[in-house]
Design an enzyme around this catalytic site. Structure first.
Site, PDB file in Angstrom:
ATOM      1  N   GLU A 225       0.836  -1.208   0.000  1.00 59.88           N
ATOM      2  CA  GLU A 225       0.000   0.000   0.000  1.00 59.88           C
ATOM      3  C   GLU A 225       0.872   1.260   0.000  1.00 59.88           C
ATOM      4  OE1 GLU A 225      -4.139  -1.667   1.928  1.00 59.88           O
ATOM      5  OE2 GLU A 225      -2.783  -0.574   3.266  1.00 59.88           O
TER       6      GLU A 225
ATOM      7  N   GLU B  39      -5.351  -8.359  -0.835  1.00 65.79           N
ATOM      8  CA  GLU B  39      -6.018  -8.147   0.449  1.00 65.79           C
ATOM      9  C   GLU B  39      -7.491  -7.903   0.184  1.00 65.79           C
ATOM     10  OE1 GLU B  39      -4.496  -5.374   3.326  1.00 65.79           O
ATOM     11  OE2 GLU B  39      -2.413  -5.755   2.763  1.00 65.79           O
TER      12      GLU B  39
END
Length: 488
Positions: free
Chosen positions: A197, A385
Site C-alpha cells: 500500500e 487483500e
C-alpha cells in the site's frame, strides 16, 4: 469458463502484524515495534523521548519534534512484539494453509530481521535462515510464496539517523536489503511486491521525519519511495529474469455522491491524489502531467539525480496487486454524515451495508476496480487483500460460526469471476487478508478478526496462541479445491 486452472488462491499476512519474535534471532528494532495498541475510539500511539530525557505520548501520525526519538517503554503493550507469533508457529500455520490447499501465501520479510539497523554492512544470517525455513516449509506443501519486501515498517535506526525516506541514502540501504534477499531466495521465491500500500506510506513511513506533514518533505519522501520501487524491480530482473515483481496499492473505489459536476471533479481529484498517481508512476514509468502541475502549484521542487527518469522507466512492474475492502462516496456538500470506516472523509452510501467497524461492504465495487485497472494498464491483476474484520464468538462446542465472513468473501469472489468471464479481465490471484488472525494495522486490536483460523490472543497480549479452525476454514478449502466453482 471460470477461474483459470493455475489461479493463485491463498491468503495474506504482514510480518509486523503476524510474525512476532520481537528482537529474536538478532532482529533489530523496527518502527512498528514502537506503536502501541488502540481501538476505534483511541488511536494507536508512540512514546517519544525528548532531548531533555522526558517522555511524551503522541498520535503515531503526528510530527515528531526535532531531536526526539521513538522508544519502547517496558510498561506499555506493543502488539507487534508477539502479534500471533508466526515466528514460533510457522510450521503449524503453513500446515494449516496446506490443508486448505493454498496455491500461494502472501507474507512480508521484516527488514530489521535481515539488517537490524538498516545500514549494517552485513546481513543477519539467523534472520536469513528463518525465511529460508519458511519458504522451504511452503514448498513442502506446494505453496508459492508471494513476498512483500516492505510492509508498513522500517528499521528504527533509519528513522532516527536519516529521517527515514526523506534521506536519499535510505534508497541505498533498501537496495542493499533487496539485493540480499533477491540473491538469497532467487530459487525459492518467484512473486515479489515492492511496498505494501505504497499510497499509505506517506502516513506509515514518516516516523523520524521532522515536520513530516510539510508538503515539500512529504513529496520528497514519496519520490524516494517510488524511485526505490523502480530500482528494486530493475535489480530483481537482473538477478533473476523469471522474477515477477508487482506493485501494491490500497484501492478504495470512489463514487461521486451526485451527478453534480462538482462531485465528479472532486471524485477525480481524490482518486488521482490517493491512488492513480502511484499506479501511473509504477506502471508507466513517469510522473503524470496532473501531478507535475500539482507540485508546480504548491511550489514543490523535487530533488533528483541524473538517471532517475531512466530508472523510473526501466523499473515498471510486471503485474498490479491491490487491497480492496470497501468503497467511498465523495461529496462537495457540507455538514454531511461521514462513513464510520472511511479514513478519507467520505460520506455514507445509503445503498450499502457496513461492517461492525463501519466499513461499507461493496462487492460490485471490486468488479469495477478490476475493469478500470485492466482497461487502463493491461497488466495482470491480483487481489492481495480483501476480507471482513469482525468480532468472532466461540460457541459452547468450541466452534466459530463465521457465516458473515463466508458471505462477504463469497460475494466478492463472485464479482471476480464476473470480471474474468464476462469482462475478460486477466486476474491471476486472490489472497484474502489475515488468513490466520493477526493484529489490526489500523487500531492494533485483536478482536477485529479476519482469519480462517482463530488465534487465542486478546487486545492486551493475553492468550494461549492456540489455533482453531473457523467455519470459513472448511468453506475456503472447498472453494480452492473446486477452483471457485462451489461457493455454497
Amino acid at each position: 469458463m471460470g477461474f483459470p486452472k493455475d489461479f493463485l488462491w491463498g491468503g495474506a499476512t504482514a510480518a509486523n502484524q503476524y510474525e512476532g519474535g520481537y528482537l529474536s534471532g538478532g532482529k533489530g528494532l523496527a518502527t512498528a515495534d514502537t506503536i502501541t495498541n488502540g481501538d476505534q475510539k483511541h488511536p494507536r500511539r508512540i512514546i517519544i523521548e525528548l532531548e531533555d530525557g522526558t517522555k511524551k505520548e503522541i498520535n503515531r501520525f503526528e510530527d515528531v519534534p526535532k531531536d526526539a526519538k521513538a522508544i519502547v517503554d517496558e510498561d506499555v503493550y506493543y502488539p507487534s512484539h508477539v502479534a500471533t507469533d508466526f515466528y514460533h508457529h510457522y510450521k503449524e500455520d503453513i500446515a494449516l494453509m496446506g490443508e486448505m490447499g493454498y496455491k500461494t501465501f502472501r507474507m512480508s520479510i521484516n527488514w530489521s530481521r535481515i539488517f537490524p539497523h538498516g545500514d549494517d554492512d552485513q546481513p543477519n544470517e539467523e534472520g536469513l535462515k528463518f525465511y529460508d525455513d519458511v519458504f522451504d516449509e511452503c514448498h513442502k506443501y506446494g505453496i508459492e510464496p508471494l513476498v512483500t519486501i516492505n510492509h508498513f515498517d522500517l528499521p528504527l535506526h533509519l528513522a532516527h539517523q536519516y529521517e527515514g525516506w526523506l534521506d536519499r541514502r535510505t534508497i541505498d540501504f533498501f537496495m542493499n536489503y533487496c539485493r540480499t534477499i533477491f540473491t538469497r531466495y532467487q530459487n525459492k521465491v518467484k512473486y515479489w511486491l515492492t511496498f505494501n500500500e505504497i499510497n499509505f506510506l506517506r502516513d506509515y513511513s514518516t516516523l523520524g521525519i521532522t515536520e513530516a506533514s510539510n508538503p515539500q518533505k512529504q513529496q520528497q519522501a514519496i519520490y524516494h519511495l517510488l524511485l526505490a520501487s523502480a530500482k528494486a524491480v530493475y535489480l530483481g530482473h537482473q538477478i533473476n529474469p523469471d522474477f515477477q515483481i508487482g506493485l501494491m496499492i490500497a484501492n478504495i473505489l470512489f463514487y461521486p455522491e451526485t451527478c453534480c459536476p462538482d462531485d465528479a471533479i472532486a471524485e477525480m481529484e481524490m482518486a488521482r491524489d490517493f491512488k492513480d498517481f502511484y499506479y501511473d508512476v509504477q506502471c508507466r514509468g513517469y510522473y503524470p502531467a496532473y501531478k507535475l502541475k500539482e507540485l508546480e502549484r504548491q511550489n514543490i521542487i523535487l530533488q533528483k539525480e541524473d538517471g532517475d527518469e531512466q530508472i523510473l522507466l526501466l523499473g515498471t512492474v510486471d503485474f498490479i496487486s491491490f487491497s480492496y475492502y470497501n468503497s467511498s462516496v465523495i461529496s462537495t456538500r457540507g455538514n454531511n454524515e461521514k462513513s464510520g470506516g472511511n479514513q478519507l472523509g467520505g460520506v455514507k452510501n445509503p445503498y450499502l451495508e457496513e461492517s461492525e467497524w463501519g466499513w461499507p461492504i461493496d462487492p460490485q465495487g471490486l468488479r469495477l476496480v478490476l475493469n478500470r485497472l485492466y482497461d487502463k494498464y493491461q497488466l495482470p491483476l491480483m487481489i492481495v487483500e480483501n476480507g471482513l474484520g469482525a468480532l468472532d464468538t466461540i460457541e459452547e462446542d468450541g466452534s466459530i460460526q463465521d457465516d458473515y465472513r463466508i458471505d462477504y468473501l463469497r460475494k466478492h469472489i463472485q464479482q471476480i469471476q464476473k470480471a474474468i468471464d464476462y469482462d475478460g479481465v486477466d486476474v491471476i490471484g486472490y489472497t484474502p487478508w489475515g488468513c490466520i488472525d493477526l493484529v489490526s494495522a489500523g487500531t492494533g486490536e485483536m478482536k477485529k478478526r479476519y482469519g480462517f483460523v482463530y488465534v487465542d490472543m486478546d487486545d492486551f497480549g493475553e492468550g494461549t496462541l492456540q489455533r482453531t479452525r473457523k467455519k470459513s476454514f472448511e468453506w475456503y478449502k472447498k472453494v480452492i479445491r473446486t477452483n471457485g466453482k462451489d461457493l455454497d
